[in-house]
Write a protein that holds these residues in place. Structure first.
Motif, PDB file in Angstrom:
ATOM      1  N   LEU A   4       0.720  -1.234   0.068  1.00  0.00           N
ATOM      2  CA  LEU A   4       0.066  -0.210   0.099  1.00  0.00           C
ATOM      3  C   LEU A   4       0.900   1.352  -0.135  1.00  0.00           C
ATOM      4  O   LEU A   4       2.103   1.175   0.374  1.00  0.00           O
ATOM      5  CB  LEU A   4      -0.827   0.168   1.240  1.00  0.00           C
ATOM      6  CG  LEU A   4      -1.668  -1.249   1.419  1.00  0.00           C
ATOM      7  CD1 LEU A   4      -2.560  -1.048   2.809  1.00  0.00           C
ATOM      8  CD2 LEU A   4      -2.990  -1.355   0.204  1.00  0.00           C
ATOM      9  N   PRO A   5       0.229   2.327  -0.792  1.00  0.00           N
ATOM     10  CA  PRO A   5       1.577   3.728  -0.709  1.00  0.00           C
ATOM     11  C   PRO A   5       1.502   4.082   0.739  1.00  0.00           C
ATOM     12  O   PRO A   5       0.670   4.224   1.474  1.00  0.00           O
ATOM     13  CB  PRO A   5       0.440   4.462  -1.483  1.00  0.00           C
ATOM     14  CG  PRO A   5      -0.368   3.765  -2.313  1.00  0.00           C
ATOM     15  CD  PRO A   5      -0.779   2.566  -1.339  1.00  0.00           C
ATOM     16  N   ALA A   6       2.922   4.413   0.749  1.00  0.00           N
ATOM     17  CA  ALA A   6       3.112   5.118   2.285  1.00  0.00           C
ATOM     18  C   ALA A   6       2.423   6.154   2.548  1.00  0.00           C
ATOM     19  O   ALA A   6       1.955   6.425   3.868  1.00  0.00           O
ATOM     20  CB  ALA A   6       4.642   5.113   2.261  1.00  0.00           C
ATOM     21  N   ARG A   7       2.041   7.155   1.510  1.00  0.00           N
ATOM     22  CA  ARG A   7       1.436   8.400   1.857  1.00  0.00           C
ATOM     23  C   ARG A   7      -0.415   8.120   1.386  1.00  0.00           C
ATOM     24  O   ARG A   7      -1.003   9.240   1.287  1.00  0.00           O
ATOM     25  CB  ARG A   7       2.005   9.556   0.988  1.00  0.00           C
ATOM     26  CG  ARG A   7       3.415   9.601   1.448  1.00  0.00           C
ATOM     27  CD  ARG A   7       3.872  10.693   0.592  1.00  0.00           C
ATOM     28  NE  ARG A   7       3.249  11.907   0.574  1.00  0.00           N
ATOM     29  CZ  ARG A   7       3.914  13.192   0.111  1.00  0.00           C
ATOM     30  NH1 ARG A   7       4.705  12.958  -0.773  1.00  0.00           N
ATOM     31  NH2 ARG A   7       3.294  14.206   0.376  1.00  0.00           N
ATOM     32  N   MET A   8      -0.754   7.037   1.474  1.00  0.00           N
ATOM     33  CA  MET A   8      -2.317   6.779   1.422  1.00  0.00           C
ATOM     34  C   MET A   8      -3.191   7.463   2.335  1.00  0.00           C
ATOM     35  O   MET A   8      -2.721   7.728   3.563  1.00  0.00           O
ATOM     36  CB  MET A   8      -2.591   5.330   1.134  1.00  0.00           C
ATOM     37  CG  MET A   8      -2.703   4.604   2.562  1.00  0.00           C
ATOM     38  SD  MET A   8      -3.716   3.083   2.362  1.00  0.00           S
ATOM     39  CE  MET A   8      -4.044   2.818   3.926  1.00  0.00           C
ATOM     40  N   ASP A   9      -4.348   7.973   2.020  1.00  0.00           N
ATOM     41  CA  ASP A   9      -5.368   8.661   2.852  1.00  0.00           C
ATOM     42  C   ASP A   9      -5.994   7.449   3.756  1.00  0.00           C
ATOM     43  O   ASP A   9      -6.569   6.612   3.077  1.00  0.00           O
ATOM     44  CB  ASP A   9      -6.343   9.182   2.225  1.00  0.00           C
ATOM     45  CG  ASP A   9      -7.172  10.163   2.796  1.00  0.00           C
ATOM     46  OD1 ASP A   9      -7.215   9.905   4.279  1.00  0.00           O
ATOM     47  OD2 ASP A   9      -7.761  11.126   2.276  1.00  0.00           O
ATOM     48  N   PRO A  10      -5.520   7.572   5.042  1.00  0.00           N
ATOM     49  CA  PRO A  10      -6.065   6.406   5.937  1.00  0.00           C
ATOM     50  C   PRO A  10      -7.637   6.470   6.124  1.00  0.00           C
ATOM     51  O   PRO A  10      -8.396   5.578   6.362  1.00  0.00           O
ATOM     52  CB  PRO A  10      -5.457   6.719   7.239  1.00  0.00           C
ATOM     53  CG  PRO A  10      -5.108   8.163   7.216  1.00  0.00           C
ATOM     54  CD  PRO A  10      -4.816   8.572   5.784  1.00  0.00           C
ATOM     55  N   LEU A  11      -8.392   7.702   5.729  1.00  0.00           N
ATOM     56  CA  LEU A  11      -9.783   7.822   5.723  1.00  0.00           C
ATOM     57  C   LEU A  11     -10.427   7.035   4.575  1.00  0.00           C
ATOM     58  O   LEU A  11     -11.331   6.420   4.797  1.00  0.00           O
ATOM     59  CB  LEU A  11     -10.137   9.182   5.771  1.00  0.00           C
ATOM     60  CG  LEU A  11     -11.812   9.384   5.816  1.00  0.00           C
ATOM     61  CD1 LEU A  11     -12.115   9.238   7.078  1.00  0.00           C
ATOM     62  CD2 LEU A  11     -11.960  11.007   5.761  1.00  0.00           C
ATOM     63  N   GLU A  12      -9.886   7.111   3.421  1.00  0.00           N
ATOM     64  CA  GLU A  12     -10.236   6.380   2.086  1.00  0.00           C
ATOM     65  C   GLU A  12      -9.706   5.143   2.017  1.00  0.00           C
ATOM     66  O   GLU A  12     -10.403   4.037   1.499  1.00  0.00           O
ATOM     67  CB  GLU A  12      -9.794   7.361   0.960  1.00  0.00           C
ATOM     68  CG  GLU A  12     -10.285   8.621   0.975  1.00  0.00           C
ATOM     69  CD  GLU A  12      -9.912   9.405  -0.421  1.00  0.00           C
ATOM     70  OE1 GLU A  12     -10.774  10.305  -0.480  1.00  0.00           O
ATOM     71  OE2 GLU A  12      -9.103   9.088  -1.296  1.00  0.00           O
ATOM     72  N   GLY A  13      -8.400   4.993   2.349  1.00  0.00           N
ATOM     73  CA  GLY A  13      -7.968   3.463   2.133  1.00  0.00           C
ATOM     74  C   GLY A  13      -7.325   3.281   0.822  1.00  0.00           C
ATOM     75  O   GLY A  13      -7.274   4.401  -0.009  1.00  0.00           O
ATOM     76  N   TRP A  14      -7.004   2.051   0.459  1.00  0.00           N
ATOM     77  CA  TRP A  14      -6.282   1.914  -0.665  1.00  0.00           C
ATOM     78  C   TRP A  14      -6.648   0.632  -1.266  1.00  0.00           C
ATOM     79  O   TRP A  14      -6.702  -0.264  -0.346  1.00  0.00           O
ATOM     80  CB  TRP A  14      -4.906   2.076  -0.966  1.00  0.00           C
ATOM     81  CG  TRP A  14      -4.229   2.471  -2.194  1.00  0.00           C
ATOM     82  CD1 TRP A  14      -3.640   1.308  -2.973  1.00  0.00           C
ATOM     83  CD2 TRP A  14      -4.250   3.447  -3.076  1.00  0.00           C
ATOM     84  NE1 TRP A  14      -3.221   1.950  -4.159  1.00  0.00           N
ATOM     85  CE2 TRP A  14      -3.641   3.063  -4.339  1.00  0.00           C
ATOM     86  CE3 TRP A  14      -4.501   4.811  -2.691  1.00  0.00           C
ATOM     87  CZ2 TRP A  14      -3.337   4.051  -5.180  1.00  0.00           C
ATOM     88  CZ3 TRP A  14      -4.496   5.739  -3.790  1.00  0.00           C
ATOM     89  CH2 TRP A  14      -3.678   5.474  -5.256  1.00  0.00           C
ATOM     90  N   ILE A  15      -6.934   0.191  -2.663  1.00  0.00           N
ATOM     91  CA  ILE A  15      -6.871  -0.958  -3.305  1.00  0.00           C
ATOM     92  C   ILE A  15      -5.544  -1.816  -3.571  1.00  0.00           C
ATOM     93  O   ILE A  15      -4.546  -1.182  -4.257  1.00  0.00           O
ATOM     94  CB  ILE A  15      -7.854  -1.125  -4.539  1.00  0.00           C
ATOM     95  CG1 ILE A  15      -9.208  -0.379  -4.074  1.00  0.00           C
ATOM     96  CG2 ILE A  15      -7.659  -2.255  -5.144  1.00  0.00           C
ATOM     97  CD1 ILE A  15     -10.013   0.102  -5.375  1.00  0.00           C
ATOM     98  N   VAL A  16      -5.307  -2.677  -2.796  1.00  0.00           N
ATOM     99  CA  VAL A  16      -3.866  -3.557  -2.933  1.00  0.00           C
ATOM    100  C   VAL A  16      -3.661  -3.735  -4.346  1.00  0.00           C
ATOM    101  O   VAL A  16      -4.612  -4.363  -5.163  1.00  0.00           O
ATOM    102  CB  VAL A  16      -3.909  -4.824  -2.467  1.00  0.00           C
ATOM    103  CG1 VAL A  16      -4.792  -5.865  -2.754  1.00  0.00           C
ATOM    104  CG2 VAL A  16      -2.534  -5.340  -1.947  1.00  0.00           C
ATOM    105  N   GLY A  17      -2.289  -3.425  -4.828  1.00  0.00           N
ATOM    106  CA  GLY A  17      -2.174  -3.767  -6.069  1.00  0.00           C
ATOM    107  C   GLY A  17      -2.339  -2.570  -7.214  1.00  0.00           C
ATOM    108  O   GLY A  17      -2.012  -2.537  -8.210  1.00  0.00           O
ATOM    109  N   ALA A  18      -3.185  -1.764  -6.938  1.00  0.00           N
ATOM    110  CA  ALA A  18      -3.516  -0.457  -7.654  1.00  0.00           C
ATOM    111  C   ALA A  18      -2.385   0.475  -7.865  1.00  0.00           C
ATOM    112  O   ALA A  18      -1.635   0.905  -6.817  1.00  0.00           O
ATOM    113  CB  ALA A  18      -4.898   0.261  -7.015  1.00  0.00           C
TER     114      ALA A  18
END
Length: 281
Positions: free
Chosen positions: A267-281
């Motif tokens: 997951l991106p180190a700077r992802m928005d924790p409120l929104e989350g992230w899709i693994v592999g995107a």
């Protein structure tokens, strides 16, 4: 003399339904990864949310890819005046009924211009996924509403967001369409509508399985499935079993990133924790 190290967690992929039934159950694909090969071991189906949550809580350690969103668009959350921390936002969101949530979604979209009705998360466009506030076609908002509480009840850790931080049960948001489009382009391989369950879609499933088995695509992983389970994928015109396996592949990719790069699971180190992230995107 030291003994063996701790056993590796099991891998799982989940095709989810917010209203599971015997006709449309939640599907779990279980497996393990050896080198660059993901070995599919079993498919399990759950006709109720409680049975699904119970199964997740039963297995001591797993890394799972789950086909539903883990967070809402920050823009929408701000407009609602909800807490801007993930735990507070999810507690507020899941405490509301679907009727009230639908009214809020409709009102938010009505105030926006044509072509931009929905707010998007940062991960939606690179993944090609639907907005997580979408309540129809597909109803991913309801999937999040039902699925996130189940993960928390099972004692899962959602890296970068919340849950039991550092827990041996790790939940990653996965999107099977990310893998399928990488291998098939825009070709459709599934449908819940019987009239659309065509030989062409079945042929696309066969091709998708072949390419997964050959290790093609951006993940750099190959899927190895027993013949009987491979036939299930071909015969399941809804694509639910195959989607669970695609989520399993994404979980394996996240596990490999954690082993090579640290506990971020890709997951991106700077992802928005409120929104989350899709693994592999």
């Amino acid at each position: 003399m030291s003994g063996p190290g701790p056993a590796r967690p099991r891998l799982l992929g989940c095709d989810f339904s917010s209203t599971p039934s015997r006709r449309k159950p939640i599907v779990l694909a279980w497996g393990r990864c050896e080198g660059n090969t993901v070995m599919l071991e079993a498919l399990e189906r759950f006709p109720t949310l409680s049975a699904w949550t119970g199964r997740l809580a039963q297995v001591p350690a797993w890394i799972g890819g789950f086909d539903f969103p883990f967070g809402l668009p920050r823009e929408f959350v701000i407009a609602q005046g909800w807490p801007l921390d993930w735990a507070g936002c999810m507690a507020t969101y899941t405490a509301l009924g679907r009727a009230e949530l639908r009214e809020r979604f409709v009102a938010f979209c009505a105030a926006r211009p044509v072509g931009g009705k929905f707010a998007h998360r940062a991960a939606d466009r690179p993944a090609g996924s639907s907005p997580s506030m979408k309540w129809v076609n597909p109803p991913v908002a309801w999937m999040m509403h039902a699925g996130v509480p189940g993960l928390l009840a099972a004692g899962a850790w959602l890296p970068g967001q919340g849950g039991v931080v550092g827990a041996p049960r790790v939940a990653l948001e996965a999107y099977p369409g990310l893998v399928a489009r990488d291998l098939l382009g825009a070709r459709s391989y599934k449908s819940d509508e019987r009239a659309k369950q065509t030989p062409q879609r079945q042929a696309a499933r066969v091709e998708l399985l072949h390419r997964l088995g050959a290790g093609e695509g951006r993940l750099g992983l190959r899927l190895q499935a027993p013949d009987a389970l491979g036939q299930v994928f071909v015969d399941d015109a809804s694509g639910d079993a195959l989607d669970a396996a695609l989520c399993l592949m994404l979980a394996a990719w996240g596990e490999a990133r954690a082993e090579s790069e640290g506990p971020g699971f890709g997951l991106p180190a700077r992802m928005d924790p409120l929104e989350g992230w899709i693994v592999g995107a």
